[in-house]
Write an enzyme that holds these catalytic residues in place. Structure first.
Site, PDB file in Angstrom:
ATOM      1  N   TYR A  19       0.832  -1.206   0.000  1.00 15.89           N
ATOM      2  CA  TYR A  19       0.000   0.000   0.000  1.00 15.89           C
ATOM      3  C   TYR A  19       0.869   1.260   0.000  1.00 15.89           C
ATOM      4  CZ  TYR A  19      -3.426  -3.535   0.875  1.00 15.89           C
ATOM      5  OH  TYR A  19      -4.185  -4.661   0.727  1.00 15.89           O
ATOM      6  N   ASP A  20       0.539   2.153  -0.930  1.00 16.82           N
ATOM      7  CA  ASP A  20       1.307   3.396  -1.110  1.00 16.82           C
ATOM      8  C   ASP A  20       0.676   4.581  -0.387  1.00 16.82           C
ATOM      9  OD1 ASP A  20       2.995   2.016  -2.931  1.00 16.82           O
ATOM     10  OD2 ASP A  20       1.521   2.330  -4.516  1.00 16.82           O
ATOM     11  N   THR A  21      -0.652   4.537  -0.207  1.00 17.89           N
ATOM     12  CA  THR A  21      -1.373   5.637   0.438  1.00 17.89           C
ATOM     13  C   THR A  21      -2.047   5.109   1.700  1.00 17.89           C
ATOM     14  OG1 THR A  21      -1.781   6.673  -1.710  1.00 17.89           O
ATOM     15  CG2 THR A  21      -3.125   7.427   0.143  1.00 17.89           C
ATOM     16  N   ARG A  78      -4.223   0.320  -3.994  1.00 17.81           N
ATOM     17  CA  ARG A  78      -2.987   0.394  -3.219  1.00 17.81           C
ATOM     18  C   ARG A  78      -3.120   1.413  -2.074  1.00 17.81           C
ATOM     19  NH1 ARG A  78       1.250  -2.368  -4.747  1.00 17.81           N
ATOM     20  NH2 ARG A  78       2.691  -0.967  -3.635  1.00 17.81           N
TER      21      ARG A  78
END
Length: 301
Positions: free
Chosen positions: A18-20, A239
């Site tokens: 996960y980016d956010t 993500r």
């Protein structure tokens, strides 16, 4: 069924996938004015890994600017454009979505933070912190003059709630059929440092009961809040992960928005609501005891 994460590999996988990262604040990062152990270090770790960090709170007592002050006071890095509160969402809903005419005003049941967000959106208001409405004097209809410019009633958490405010709001909502009824959020309670207290949903409950109808809610789990975030933050829902402590607001908000959800047990939700004989129908994707548990990733290396 929720996945209980516990091993360094479990936490590392979430960090990779996960980016956010969207966070609720009360019960996740802090309780009252005290940080929950390890939360600051985990936020710092996410930033070092170039993750986007966004704070999504139903607390309508503070504006985003005042909330930034709380982050500063607690020693947590945060920027105003990373903070999205239900008061801000209510103001944006009025100015941008329903496009409340400039000639109209809002009657406020709420506190200074809600007024500040309305002011920043160019919306005039009455009630709220006005000393004339913060009184325990009896309310008399014979002494009341309906303001024809009131086009909406917005209700948030108001620790100075009284019969006069409720009565005025009721008059605007029943005598003007075009008057909008908006709630910043419908949290029944909120976690203070010393325990639970009635939340904004409990403040608007008398009006809902008297009117026989529900308000438009701009906070979690409403999509209005996520729309506010989407307008400013570019992210891939696949993500993106929502971290919260309350099933019927934080986790439902994430699920409604197509986000992965992570429940922490440092706030409202009890173990019984997940594994008891009558568990909640709202099921998070992942569960961990506390946000600080992610520290195990760096401790293991």
């Amino acid at each position: 069924m929720s996945v209980r994460i516990s091993s360094p590999d479990d936490y590392a996988k979430l960090l990779d996938n996960y980016d956010t990262w969207l966070f609720d604040c009360d019960g996740v990062l802090w309780r009252g004015d005290h940080m929950i152990e390890g939360a600051t270090q985990v936020l710092d770790m996410l930033r070092r890994r170039n993750k986007k960090v966004v704070f999504v709170t139903n607390n309508a007592t503070k504006s985003r600017k005042s909330y930034k002050g709380k982050f500063d006071q607690l020693g947590v890095e945060a920027h105003v454009d990373e903070i999205y509160g239900s008061a801000y969402a209510a103001a944006v809903y009025l100015s941008t979505i329903v496009k409340l005419p400039k000639t109209k005003k809002v009657y406020v049941i709420g506190m200074g933070g809600l007024e500040e967000e309305l002011r920043d959106e160019g919306i005039a208001f009455a009630g709220g912190t006005d000393p004339l409405d913060n009184t325990l004097e009896p309310f008399s209809l014979t002494d009341f003059t309906l303001d024809p410019d009131i086009g909406a009633v917005v209700c948030g958490l108001d620790t100075q709630i009284n019969y006069k405010k409720l009565s005025k709001a009721f008059q605007y909502l029943t005598r003007n059929p075009d008057c909008l009824f908006i709630a910043t959020n419908e949290d029944s309670t909120y976690p203070s440092a010393a325990g639970l207290l009635p939340g904004a949903g409990s403040i608007s409950a008398p009006l809902r009961y008297a009117l026989g109808r529900n308000p438009v809610c701009t906070g979690k789990p409403s999509s209005t809040m996520l729309d506010c975030v989407k307008a400013k933050v570019h992210f891939d829902p696949k993500r993106t992960i929502m971290v919260g402590d309350r099933l019927n607001t934080d986790i439902l908000f994430g699920k409604n928005g197509g986000l992965t959800t992570l429940l922490v047990m440092t706030g409202i939700t009890t173990e019984e609501e997940i594994t008891g004989p009558n568990p909640s129908p709202i099921v998070p994707d992942f569960v961990t005891q506390a946000l600080g548990d992610f520290r195990i990733v760096e401790n293991a290396t």
